[in-house]
Design a protein around this motif. Sequence first.
Motif, PDB file in Angstrom:
ATOM      1  N   SER A 108     -59.638  -9.019  43.306  1.00 49.65           N
ATOM      2  CA  SER A 108     -60.176  -9.902  42.271  1.00 49.65           C
ATOM      3  C   SER A 108     -59.186 -11.015  41.985  1.00 49.65           C
ATOM      4  N   ARG A 109     -59.727 -11.971  41.250  1.00 57.52           N
ATOM      5  CA  ARG A 109     -58.902 -13.090  40.812  1.00 57.52           C
ATOM      6  C   ARG A 109     -59.127 -13.196  39.315  1.00 57.52           C
ATOM      7  N   GLN A 110     -58.122 -13.459  38.557  1.00 62.36           N
ATOM      8  CA  GLN A 110     -58.370 -13.647  37.123  1.00 62.36           C
ATOM      9  C   GLN A 110     -57.508 -14.775  36.591  1.00 62.36           C
ATOM     10  N   TRP A 111     -58.018 -15.395  35.536  1.00 63.47           N
ATOM     11  CA  TRP A 111     -57.301 -16.557  35.006  1.00 63.47           C
ATOM     12  C   TRP A 111     -57.322 -16.498  33.488  1.00 63.47           C
ATOM     13  N   ASN A 112     -56.163 -16.770  32.914  1.00 61.19           N
ATOM     14  CA  ASN A 112     -55.996 -16.691  31.468  1.00 61.19           C
ATOM     15  C   ASN A 112     -56.560 -17.935  30.791  1.00 61.19           C
ATOM     16  N   VAL A 113     -56.927 -17.762  29.537  1.00 61.48           N
ATOM     17  CA  VAL A 113     -57.508 -18.858  28.765  1.00 61.48           C
ATOM     18  C   VAL A 113     -56.540 -20.058  28.755  1.00 61.48           C
ATOM     19  N   ALA A 114     -57.129 -21.252  28.950  1.00 60.83           N
ATOM     20  CA  ALA A 114     -56.309 -22.471  29.030  1.00 60.83           C
ATOM     21  C   ALA A 114     -56.168 -23.098  27.645  1.00 60.83           C
ATOM     22  N   SER A 115     -55.534 -22.374  26.764  1.00 64.05           N
ATOM     23  CA  SER A 115     -55.269 -22.884  25.417  1.00 64.05           C
ATOM     24  C   SER A 115     -54.106 -22.083  24.857  1.00 64.05           C
ATOM     25  N   ILE A 116     -53.042 -22.757  24.479  1.00 61.24           N
ATOM     26  CA  ILE A 116     -51.867 -22.052  23.965  1.00 61.24           C
ATOM     27  C   ILE A 116     -52.250 -21.241  22.725  1.00 61.24           C
ATOM     28  N   LYS A 117     -53.001 -21.883  21.823  1.00 58.18           N
ATOM     29  CA  LYS A 117     -53.349 -21.210  20.567  1.00 58.18           C
ATOM     30  C   LYS A 117     -54.206 -19.983  20.809  1.00 58.18           C
ATOM     31  N   LYS A 118     -55.264 -20.142  21.622  1.00 54.54           N
ATOM     32  CA  LYS A 118     -56.157 -19.004  21.875  1.00 54.54           C
ATOM     33  C   LYS A 118     -55.419 -17.898  22.622  1.00 54.54           C
ATOM     34  N   TYR A 119     -54.569 -18.304  23.553  1.00 55.73           N
ATOM     35  CA  TYR A 119     -53.805 -17.315  24.323  1.00 55.73           C
ATOM     36  C   TYR A 119     -52.954 -16.468  23.360  1.00 55.73           C
ATOM     37  N   ILE A 120     -52.243 -17.140  22.462  1.00 54.06           N
ATOM     38  CA  ILE A 120     -51.378 -16.414  21.515  1.00 54.06           C
ATOM     39  C   ILE A 120     -52.232 -15.512  20.614  1.00 54.06           C
ATOM     40  N   GLU A 121     -53.295 -16.083  20.054  1.00 53.35           N
ATOM     41  CA  GLU A 121     -54.168 -15.309  19.146  1.00 53.35           C
ATOM     42  C   GLU A 121     -54.741 -14.071  19.840  1.00 53.35           C
ATOM     43  N   ASN A 122     -55.241 -14.295  21.069  1.00 52.15           N
ATOM     44  CA  ASN A 122     -55.950 -13.192  21.731  1.00 52.15           C
ATOM     45  C   ASN A 122     -55.006 -12.109  22.246  1.00 52.15           C
ATOM     46  N   VAL A 123     -53.864 -12.522  22.795  1.00 52.41           N
ATOM     47  CA  VAL A 123     -52.929 -11.498  23.278  1.00 52.41           C
ATOM     48  C   VAL A 123     -52.425 -10.686  22.079  1.00 52.41           C
ATOM     49  N   LYS A 124     -52.026 -11.397  21.023  1.00 47.12           N
ATOM     50  CA  LYS A 124     -51.488 -10.690  19.844  1.00 47.12           C
ATOM     51  C   LYS A 124     -52.565  -9.841  19.179  1.00 47.12           C
ATOM     52  N   GLY A 125     -53.807 -10.305  19.203  1.00 45.41           N
ATOM     53  CA  GLY A 125     -54.896  -9.581  18.531  1.00 45.41           C
ATOM     54  C   GLY A 125     -55.574  -8.561  19.439  1.00 45.41           C
ATOM     55  N   ASN A 126     -54.985  -8.293  20.601  1.00 43.01           N
ATOM     56  CA  ASN A 126     -55.581  -7.350  21.559  1.00 43.01           C
ATOM     57  C   ASN A 126     -57.003  -7.717  21.955  1.00 43.01           C
ATOM     58  N   LYS A 127     -57.286  -8.996  22.007  1.00 46.13           N
ATOM     59  CA  LYS A 127     -58.609  -9.447  22.436  1.00 46.13           C
ATOM     60  C   LYS A 127     -58.512  -9.936  23.877  1.00 46.13           C
ATOM     61  N   THR A 128     -59.685 -10.082  24.525  1.00 43.30           N
ATOM     62  CA  THR A 128     -59.678 -10.539  25.918  1.00 43.30           C
ATOM     63  C   THR A 128     -59.117 -11.957  25.985  1.00 43.30           C
ATOM     64  N   PHE A 129     -58.213 -12.174  26.909  1.00 46.57           N
ATOM     65  CA  PHE A 129     -57.605 -13.512  27.018  1.00 46.57           C
ATOM     66  C   PHE A 129     -57.753 -14.073  28.431  1.00 46.57           C
ATOM     67  N   PHE A 130     -58.602 -13.421  29.247  1.00 50.04           N
ATOM     68  CA  PHE A 130     -58.769 -13.921  30.611  1.00 50.04           C
ATOM     69  C   PHE A 130     -60.205 -13.723  31.082  1.00 50.04           C
ATOM     70  N   GLU A 131     -60.540 -14.424  32.146  1.00 50.22           N
ATOM     71  CA  GLU A 131     -61.805 -14.182  32.846  1.00 50.22           C
ATOM     72  C   GLU A 131     -61.448 -13.631  34.211  1.00 50.22           C
ATOM     73  N   LYS A 132     -62.426 -12.916  34.796  1.00 51.26           N
ATOM     74  CA  LYS A 132     -62.101 -12.246  36.048  1.00 51.26           C
ATOM     75  C   LYS A 132     -63.302 -12.307  36.983  1.00 51.26           C
ATOM     76  N   GLU A 133     -63.049 -12.475  38.253  1.00 44.37           N
ATOM     77  CA  GLU A 133     -64.156 -12.361  39.209  1.00 44.37           C
ATOM     78  C   GLU A 133     -63.751 -11.437  40.356  1.00 44.37           C
ATOM     79  N   ILE A 134     -64.702 -10.586  40.735  1.00 43.66           N
ATOM     80  CA  ILE A 134     -64.453  -9.712  41.880  1.00 43.66           C
ATOM     81  C   ILE A 134     -64.794 -10.534  43.122  1.00 43.66           C
ATOM     82  N   LEU A 135     -63.913 -10.530  44.091  1.00 45.11           N
ATOM     83  CA  LEU A 135     -64.118 -11.366  45.277  1.00 45.11           C
ATOM     84  C   LEU A 135     -65.099 -10.697  46.250  1.00 45.11           C
ATOM     85  N   THR A 136     -66.082 -11.464  46.686  1.00 48.03           N
ATOM     86  CA  THR A 136     -67.004 -10.969  47.712  1.00 48.03           C
ATOM     87  C   THR A 136     -66.343 -11.184  49.079  1.00 48.03           C
TER      88      THR A 136
END
Length: 377
Positions: free
Chosen positions: A272-300
């Motif tokens: 798979s490939r995954q990428w973290n949210v492209a926002s410093i604020k959201k990244y900090i909020e979500n990692v600290k708040g134990n919320k999802t901070f990335f999207e993921k795709e399973i590679l075909t």
Amino acid sequence: MASLYFHIPFCKQRCAYCDFYTEVAPQFIDIYIDTMIAELYARRDYLLQSETVSSVYFGGGTPSLLRTQHFEKIFYAVNQIFTIDKNAEITFEANPDDLTADYLSEIKNLPFNRVSIGIQSFSDRFLRAVNRRHSAKQAIDAVQFAKDYGFENISVDLIFGLPGQTLKDWTAELKMAFSLDIQHISAYGLTYEDGTPLWKSRMLGNVAPTNEQTMNQMYLRLLQMAENNGFEHYEISNFAQQGFRSQHNCGYWKNSKYLGIGAAAHSFDRVSRQWNVASIKKYIENVKGNKTFFEKEILTEKDKYNEYVMLALRTAEGVDCEYINKHFGREFSDYFFKNIQKFILTEKIKTAENRCFLTPKGILISNAIISEMMISD
Ligand code: SF4
């Protein structure tokens, strides 16, 4: 072997051509570093315990905006979690105006053994035209300071086709770069990405892109001068002295696993490939708040084929035909061998030892060839 990547999405000012996710927001640096460390611990199992880390790379943005204590905290966490190979390549990207003797003296005890300096041009005129914040003198000084402080693996980034730049200007840039006794050069043609200030200037008619013929001449000049100076051309945009290929980037091109930490960082584990949210604020909020901070795709299988062909064709080693046969089955290998023929016949692709790679003629239209060799939906 696997790699670690840390994305430092802070810049002091935005360059006119840049469409990377970065912000001018130094007030967040401290909390961002703590958040990256939290992410690192949270994702410690992304790389297997048995895997040794062969490269660590701090990219941006501007990693040279970090202070020693930031890097120390990160390296402490890295060493707690992973086994770093004793010969690992450990790189940070730096802007020339940050790479002063004072800064290098401050960071000299950190484990970096490679620096990649974002010089882009040795001319004040072209640097100003794209809003770079350093001067030509600072660029030359940065290389010297890096050497003075013991760096024996120095890479320089350059851009060709800057507004108003002629072939003669570009030749002078290359002469300067090769005179600096560095080990690696990455050189990219300027692109006008949608929404950037440079793109807006173009829309307003204030700046005109360099024509295709001149861009091609500039690229061919780069190939010629790299060869004359003993640099091997190992990837479309990358040139190295013997033994100084970027191990980190080679890992990407060879399908190795990597864990990317930080806002907008990407990770890859071959499945798979995954990428973290492209926002410093959201990244900090979500990692600290134990919320999802990335999207993921399973590679075909198709994604894996496309990825392999796209990356391998960019390298000097090219596509391994046996690998295609072995890993992608009949449908994909038939597609590959049928479609590559016309490029072989027109001498844009060369074959040797069961491999297919771009010729200089092919490199000039590499994007078109790669996109034809990939399978669309
Ligand atoms: S310093 Fe690098 S990342 Fe920052 S705006 Fe300029 S090109 Fe983009």
